[in-house]
Each structure stands twice: as C-alpha cells, then as structure tokens.
Motif scaffolding. Structure first.
Motif, PDB file in Angstrom:
ATOM      1  N   PRO A 233       0.781  -1.241   0.000  1.00 11.49           N
ATOM      2  CA  PRO A 233       0.000   0.000   0.000  1.00 11.49           C
ATOM      3  C   PRO A 233       0.814   1.294   0.000  1.00 11.49           C
ATOM      4  O   PRO A 233       0.259   2.362  -0.244  1.00 11.49           O
ATOM      5  CB  PRO A 233      -0.852  -0.095   1.259  1.00 11.49           C
ATOM      6  N   GLY A 234       2.094   1.232   0.239  1.00 10.97           N
ATOM      7  CA  GLY A 234       2.947   2.416   0.219  1.00 10.97           C
ATOM      8  C   GLY A 234       4.218   2.112  -0.531  1.00 10.97           C
ATOM      9  O   GLY A 234       4.341   1.077  -1.191  1.00 10.97           O
ATOM     10  N   SER A 235       5.207   3.015  -0.422  1.00 13.17           N
ATOM     11  CA  SER A 235       6.475   2.755  -1.114  1.00 13.17           C
ATOM     12  C   SER A 235       7.691   3.031  -0.237  1.00 13.17           C
ATOM     13  O   SER A 235       8.812   3.012  -0.732  1.00 13.17           O
ATOM     14  CB  SER A 235       6.562   3.585  -2.397  1.00 13.17           C
ATOM     15  N   ASP A 236       7.478   3.271   1.054  1.00 14.01           N
ATOM     16  CA  ASP A 236       8.593   3.545   1.956  1.00 14.01           C
ATOM     17  C   ASP A 236       9.395   2.259   2.182  1.00 14.01           C
ATOM     18  O   ASP A 236       8.856   1.272   2.707  1.00 14.01           O
ATOM     19  CB  ASP A 236       8.071   4.085   3.280  1.00 14.01           C
TER      20      ASP A 236
ATOM     21  N   VAL B  62      11.555  -5.191  -5.050  1.00 16.12           N
ATOM     22  CA  VAL B  62      10.529  -4.172  -4.838  1.00 16.12           C
ATOM     23  C   VAL B  62      10.711  -3.105  -5.907  1.00 16.12           C
ATOM     24  O   VAL B  62      11.788  -2.520  -6.033  1.00 16.12           O
ATOM     25  CB  VAL B  62      10.640  -3.548  -3.433  1.00 16.12           C
ATOM     26  N   VAL B  63       9.651  -2.857  -6.675  1.00 15.04           N
ATOM     27  CA  VAL B  63       9.682  -1.872  -7.751  1.00 15.04           C
ATOM     28  C   VAL B  63       8.753  -0.729  -7.353  1.00 15.04           C
ATOM     29  O   VAL B  63       7.572  -0.951  -7.095  1.00 15.04           O
ATOM     30  CB  VAL B  63       9.223  -2.491  -9.094  1.00 15.04           C
ATOM     31  N   SER B  64       9.313   0.497  -7.276  1.00 15.18           N
ATOM     32  CA  SER B  64       8.499   1.644  -6.868  1.00 15.18           C
ATOM     33  C   SER B  64       9.138   2.943  -7.331  1.00 15.18           C
ATOM     34  O   SER B  64      10.180   2.946  -7.972  1.00 15.18           O
ATOM     35  CB  SER B  64       8.354   1.671  -5.345  1.00 15.18           C
ATOM     36  N   ARG B  65       8.482   4.027  -6.957  1.00 10.47           N
ATOM     37  CA  ARG B  65       9.013   5.366  -7.184  1.00 10.47           C
ATOM     38  C   ARG B  65       9.454   5.957  -5.850  1.00 10.47           C
ATOM     39  O   ARG B  65       9.238   7.127  -5.596  1.00 10.47           O
ATOM     40  CB  ARG B  65       7.940   6.261  -7.799  1.00 10.47           C
ATOM     41  N   ALA B  66      10.046   5.157  -5.019  1.00 10.22           N
ATOM     42  CA  ALA B  66      10.457   5.599  -3.682  1.00 10.22           C
ATOM     43  C   ALA B  66      11.521   6.684  -3.789  1.00 10.22           C
ATOM     44  O   ALA B  66      12.442   6.588  -4.591  1.00 10.22           O
ATOM     45  CB  ALA B  66      10.988   4.429  -2.873  1.00 10.22           C
ATOM     46  N   ARG B  67      11.381   7.684  -2.982  1.00 10.82           N
ATOM     47  CA  ARG B  67      12.348   8.780  -2.971  1.00 10.82           C
ATOM     48  C   ARG B  67      13.308   8.677  -1.799  1.00 10.82           C
ATOM     49  O   ARG B  67      14.171   9.516  -1.639  1.00 10.82           O
ATOM     50  CB  ARG B  67      11.605  10.115  -2.867  1.00 10.82           C
TER      51      ARG B  67
ATOM     52  N   ASN C 207      -2.315  -3.247 -14.149  1.00 11.94           N
ATOM     53  CA  ASN C 207      -2.706  -3.048 -12.754  1.00 11.94           C
ATOM     54  C   ASN C 207      -1.482  -2.775 -11.880  1.00 11.94           C
ATOM     55  O   ASN C 207      -1.497  -1.897 -11.016  1.00 11.94           O
ATOM     56  CB  ASN C 207      -3.457  -4.264 -12.214  1.00 11.94           C
ATOM     57  N   PHE C 208      -0.425  -3.534 -12.116  1.00 10.75           N
ATOM     58  CA  PHE C 208       0.785  -3.376 -11.316  1.00 10.75           C
ATOM     59  C   PHE C 208       1.528  -2.091 -11.685  1.00 10.75           C
ATOM     60  O   PHE C 208       2.017  -1.373 -10.817  1.00 10.75           O
ATOM     61  CB  PHE C 208       1.681  -4.605 -11.469  1.00 10.75           C
ATOM     62  N   ASN C 209       1.598  -1.775 -12.988  1.00 17.30           N
ATOM     63  CA  ASN C 209       2.242  -0.528 -13.406  1.00 17.30           C
ATOM     64  C   ASN C 209       1.472   0.682 -12.880  1.00 17.30           C
ATOM     65  O   ASN C 209       2.062   1.684 -12.483  1.00 17.30           O
ATOM     66  CB  ASN C 209       2.347  -0.465 -14.934  1.00 17.30           C
ATOM     67  N   GLY C 210       0.149   0.575 -12.857  1.00 18.30           N
ATOM     68  CA  GLY C 210      -0.680   1.653 -12.322  1.00 18.30           C
ATOM     69  C   GLY C 210      -0.414   1.886 -10.845  1.00 18.30           C
ATOM     70  O   GLY C 210      -0.387   3.028 -10.380  1.00 18.30           O
ATOM     71  N   ALA C 211      -0.221   0.819 -10.103  1.00 22.61           N
ATOM     72  CA  ALA C 211       0.084   0.951  -8.674  1.00 22.61           C
ATOM     73  C   ALA C 211       1.391   1.709  -8.473  1.00 22.61           C
ATOM     74  O   ALA C 211       1.492   2.567  -7.584  1.00 22.61           O
ATOM     75  CB  ALA C 211       0.163  -0.426  -8.021  1.00 22.61           C
ATOM     76  N   ILE C 212       2.383   1.423  -9.294  1.00 25.31           N
ATOM     77  CA  ILE C 212       3.667   2.129  -9.193  1.00 25.31           C
ATOM     78  C   ILE C 212       3.468   3.604  -9.528  1.00 25.31           C
ATOM     79  O   ILE C 212       3.963   4.484  -8.819  1.00 25.31           O
ATOM     80  CB  ILE C 212       4.716   1.478 -10.123  1.00 25.31           C
ATOM     81  N   ASP C 213       2.723   3.886 -10.594  1.00 21.37           N
ATOM     82  CA  ASP C 213       2.458   5.275 -10.971  1.00 21.37           C
ATOM     83  C   ASP C 213       1.727   6.040  -9.874  1.00 21.37           C
ATOM     84  O   ASP C 213       1.895   7.245  -9.726  1.00 21.37           O
ATOM     85  CB  ASP C 213       1.650   5.341 -12.271  1.00 21.37           C
ATOM     86  N   GLU C 214       0.899   5.340  -9.104  1.00 17.68           N
ATOM     87  CA  GLU C 214       0.124   5.963  -8.029  1.00 17.68           C
ATOM     88  C   GLU C 214       0.882   6.050  -6.716  1.00 17.68           C
ATOM     89  O   GLU C 214       0.330   6.477  -5.707  1.00 17.68           O
ATOM     90  CB  GLU C 214      -1.185   5.200  -7.844  1.00 17.68           C
ATOM     91  N   GLY C 215       2.146   5.628  -6.691  1.00 19.71           N
ATOM     92  CA  GLY C 215       2.969   5.787  -5.500  1.00 19.71           C
ATOM     93  C   GLY C 215       3.052   4.569  -4.602  1.00 19.71           C
ATOM     94  O   GLY C 215       3.624   4.637  -3.514  1.00 19.71           O
ATOM     95  N   ARG C 216       2.502   3.451  -5.050  1.00 14.42           N
ATOM     96  CA  ARG C 216       2.627   2.225  -4.265  1.00 14.42           C
ATOM     97  C   ARG C 216       3.801   1.418  -4.791  1.00 14.42           C
ATOM     98  O   ARG C 216       4.425   1.794  -5.770  1.00 14.42           O
ATOM     99  CB  ARG C 216       1.325   1.428  -4.344  1.00 14.42           C
ATOM    100  N   ALA C 217       4.107   0.337  -4.135  1.00 22.46           N
ATOM    101  CA  ALA C 217       5.233  -0.502  -4.540  1.00 22.46           C
ATOM    102  C   ALA C 217       4.727  -1.869  -4.971  1.00 22.46           C
ATOM    103  O   ALA C 217       3.762  -2.395  -4.401  1.00 22.46           O
ATOM    104  CB  ALA C 217       6.219  -0.662  -3.394  1.00 22.46           C
ATOM    105  N   VAL C 218       5.377  -2.433  -5.961  1.00 18.31           N
ATOM    106  CA  VAL C 218       5.093  -3.795  -6.386  1.00 18.31           C
ATOM    107  C   VAL C 218       6.212  -4.676  -5.841  1.00 18.31           C
ATOM    108  O   VAL C 218       7.389  -4.384  -6.032  1.00 18.31           O
ATOM    109  CB  VAL C 218       4.990  -3.888  -7.926  1.00 18.31           C
ATOM    110  N   VAL C 219       5.810  -5.728  -5.150  1.00 16.92           N
ATOM    111  CA  VAL C 219       6.761  -6.645  -4.531  1.00 16.92           C
ATOM    112  C   VAL C 219       6.690  -7.970  -5.283  1.00 16.92           C
ATOM    113  O   VAL C 219       5.602  -8.533  -5.448  1.00 16.92           O
ATOM    114  CB  VAL C 219       6.437  -6.852  -3.034  1.00 16.92           C
TER     115      VAL C 219
END
Length: 155
Positions: free
Chosen positions: A11-14, A34-39, A116-128
C-alpha cells in the motif's frame, strides 16, 4: 517444478515499512524485488530485499535518448509532416494519449494484468515480486498476504 513468480502490491512505497512488513516472514528475502518510485534510500541489507526505483532506472535506460535530448528533434516521427496538418499522418490527438510505461518487463506477468501493477507504481505504491518460488508458491502467497500486500498473484 517450474520457476514461479509471486507478485503483489504494497500500500505504500517507503522502503523501511516494506522491509519491516516482510522482515518477519519465513521467506528468502534475497529473492524479493521491490519496484516503486520511492524517494528515500532503502535500509542497508546486502543479503536482503532488492529495491528498484523506476525513476532512477528510466533516467539511465537508453544512451540513444540522451543523444537527442534538448536538440529539438522529434524522434521516430516518420517524416517531415506536421501532425494534424493535411496528409494521412497522425493528428495532434495522437500525442495526447501516452501509453503507460511497463516497469515490470523483467517479470513474466500476463499482458492483461501488467497494467494493474504498473498503475500501482504510478500511483505511489510498490510492487513486490518473489521470483523462483517453485514449490513454495503457496507459502509465499500467504506470507505476502500476511504482510499486507494486495492483489497477490502467482504466475
């Protein structure tokens, strides 16, 4: 037995929260990606989870992009026509809808589910993802669900 992929959406990307959620599970964390846009920087764990930042990867994805960046050149336009002006070429509306990038090309996810998974990454969540689950697929699916991952699938 064939190699299996287990994948789900956190649910998050931290990275610290992800590591905390997965750390108590009895699975081999060295197989977890873990694939995300984590900063934020992931915690130091050389034998554990591998974090991949898609923004960082996109910056270094192609040398050829850098060759034309900032040069005023529109690559792959197919000619000298101006979009939307005469001819049978593309119109301006052709440029208003951009396909979502596929951050997960390294994983065998069916085409009808990868958005669905790419959308989750775009929305700031992480794919594990857990590659090579093999005979432990059911155990890993249950562990991912216990860790709070959503849309857990195996392929």
């Amino acid at each position: 037995m064939s190699q299996r992929l287990v994948i789900g959406i956190f649910p998050g990307s931290d990275p610290a929260q992800i590591q905390s959620a997965l750390g108590g599970l009895e699975i081999d964390l060295s197989n977890v990606k873990v694939v995300s846009r984590a900063r934020t920087e992931p915690p130091d764990d050389p034998d554990g989870i591998h974090f991949m930042d898609v923004e960082e990867a996109m910056l270094s994805n192609s040398f050829s992009d850098d060759m034309t960046k900032g040069k005023g050149i529109m690559g792959d336009s197919g000619g000298t026509d101006v979009p939307g002006l005469g001819g049978r070429g593309p119109s301006l509306s052709s440029f208003t809808h951009a396909d979502r990038p596929n951050y997960l090309t390294a994983f065998p996810i069916p085409d009808d589910e990868v958005d669905n998974f790419n959308g989750a990454i775009d929305e700031g969540r992480a794919v594990v993802a857990y590659a090579g689950a093999g005979g432990d697929t059911d155990k890993i699916v249950e562990a991912f669900k216990a860790a709070g991952l959503r849309n857990v699938r195996s392929y």
